[in-house]
Write an enzyme that holds these catalytic residues in place. Structure first.
Site, PDB file in Angstrom:
ATOM      1  CB  SER A  44      34.401 -72.602 -34.976  1.00 15.29           C
ATOM      2  OG  SER A  44      35.022 -73.434 -33.795  1.00 15.29           O
TER       3      SER A  44
HETATM    4  N1  SAH Z   1      32.558 -78.766 -33.163  1.00 20.63           N
HETATM    5  C1  SAH Z   1      31.528 -77.982 -32.861  1.00 20.63           C
HETATM    6  C2  SAH Z   1      31.853 -76.853 -31.876  1.00 20.63           C
HETATM    7  C3  SAH Z   1      31.729 -77.263 -30.541  1.00 20.63           C
HETATM    8  S1  SAH Z   1      32.078 -76.227 -29.093  1.00 20.63           S
HETATM    9  C4  SAH Z   1      30.512 -77.414 -33.909  1.00 20.63           C
HETATM   10  O1  SAH Z   1      30.703 -77.658 -34.765  1.00 20.63           O
HETATM   11  O2  SAH Z   1      29.291 -76.848 -33.328  1.00 20.63           O
HETATM   12  C5  SAH Z   1      32.824 -77.578 -28.115  1.00 20.63           C
HETATM   13  C6  SAH Z   1      32.140 -78.746 -27.781  1.00 20.63           C
HETATM   14  O3  SAH Z   1      33.004 -79.390 -27.261  1.00 20.63           O
HETATM   15  C7  SAH Z   1      31.070 -78.105 -26.696  1.00 20.63           C
HETATM   16  O4  SAH Z   1      29.815 -78.738 -27.078  1.00 20.63           O
HETATM   17  C8  SAH Z   1      31.363 -79.061 -25.597  1.00 20.63           C
HETATM   18  O5  SAH Z   1      30.392 -79.220 -24.634  1.00 20.63           O
HETATM   19  C9  SAH Z   1      32.407 -80.044 -26.025  1.00 20.63           C
HETATM   20  N2  SAH Z   1      33.267 -80.688 -25.091  1.00 20.63           N
HETATM   21  C10 SAH Z   1      34.168 -80.216 -24.233  1.00 20.63           C
HETATM   22  N3  SAH Z   1      34.843 -80.898 -23.588  1.00 20.63           N
HETATM   23  C11 SAH Z   1      34.600 -82.122 -23.943  1.00 20.63           C
HETATM   24  C12 SAH Z   1      35.246 -83.566 -23.837  1.00 20.63           C
HETATM   25  N4  SAH Z   1      35.908 -83.912 -22.933  1.00 20.63           N
HETATM   26  N5  SAH Z   1      34.611 -84.689 -24.567  1.00 20.63           N
HETATM   27  C13 SAH Z   1      33.630 -84.252 -25.694  1.00 20.63           C
HETATM   28  N6  SAH Z   1      33.279 -83.058 -25.770  1.00 20.63           N
HETATM   29  C14 SAH Z   1      33.721 -82.102 -25.065  1.00 20.63           C
END
Ligand code: SAH
Length: 236
Positions: free
Chosen positions: A86
């Site tokens: 983000s």
């Molecule tokens: N917090 C992250 C941004 C991640 S984008 C950062 O600081 O870089 C959202 C993330 O959520 C992705 O990596 C995706 O694979 C993960 N995601 C999606 N569904 C999920 C679930 N059910 N459990 C855990 N992670 C999940």
């Protein structure tokens, strides 16, 4: 404000130079300071712990090497597998909303690059984060270790179910959008705890919700419109 941010950048320089001399070069220190001044302080982020964490965490260590030049820009950055880290303001905003204070135990859903977990880890000793894509869980954990946040614990799995062995959590930060608030996460939120979660249809604009819990009384409040990748339900 422009003048203030220039002054802050100039003030930051003397701090960088001794670091360079000591061989601990951080070529991004000035860019990071500028990000804090222009994207965060200028746009209302006020919590001192959050601002200190955003100043500290080397965001460039959490983006793919060929995207480092974009690390401190005012936008999300792709991290592979169709996922993104983000934009800085949103990371700071979500961090500030859960009111991080020393002694709290926090759970993040969606480790991705590990950056949001590192920002929480810069403030708190107990941080747990879950990522559903195996390669990202490994990469995020590696980034966290390299940047010195090895107290952040990363698990590969479906964050919908939370991390019951470590519950309750004083704060839960969900960084993928769900069409409802997962009941297991509500159950794992402590009394007096705060959760931020984007709720809405995948790929459309969602609403960032603040969920608070006082005993059995759960309250939700809409904060701002956001766009997150979807919370998926199968481990890969
Ligand atoms: N917090 C992250 C941004 C991640 S984008 C950062 O600081 O870089 C959202 C993330 O959520 C992705 O990596 C995706 O694979 C993960 N995601 C999606 N569904 C999920 C679930 N059910 N459990 C855990 N992670 C999940």
């Amino acid at each position: 404000m422009m003048l203030l941010s220039r002054v802050l950048v100039l003030l930051a320089l003397p701090l960088v130079l001794p670091g360079l001399a000591a061989g601990q070069s951080d070529p991004y220190a000035v860019e990071r300071e500028r990000m804090v001044a222009r994207q965060l302080e200028a746009r209302g982020i006020e919590d001192p712990a959050t601002l200190a964490a955003m100043r500290e965490v080397p965001r460039h260590e959490f983006v793919p090497v060929d995207r480092r030049r974009h690390a401190y820009q005012d936008r999300p950055v792709p991290i592979g597998y169709g996922q993104t880290i983000s934009q800085p303001h949103l990371v700071a905003y979500m961090t500030e909303r859960v009111r991080p204070r020393a002694g709290m135990r926090v759970l993040e859903i969606g480790t991705g690059s590990g950056y949001q977990a590192a920002v929480l880890g810069a403030i708190l000793d107990e941080v747990y984060t879950i990522e559903i894509i195996g390669d990202l869980a490994r990469w995020g954990a590696e980034n966290l270790r390299r940047a010195g946040y090895d107290h952040v614990q990363v698990r590969h799995g479906d964050g919908y179910y939370g991390w019951p062995e470590k519950a309750p959590f004083d704060a839960i930060v969900v960084t993928a959008a769900a069409d409802h608030i997962p009941p297991p996460l509500l159950e794992q939120l402590s009394d007096g705890g705060y959760m931020v979660i984007p709720v809405g249809s995948p790929f459309l604009t969602q609403t960032l919700m603040l969920v608070t819990r006082e005993g059995e009384d759960i309250r939700t409040r809409s904060l701002v419109p956001v766009r997150f990748v979807p919370l998926t339900r199968e481990t890969r």
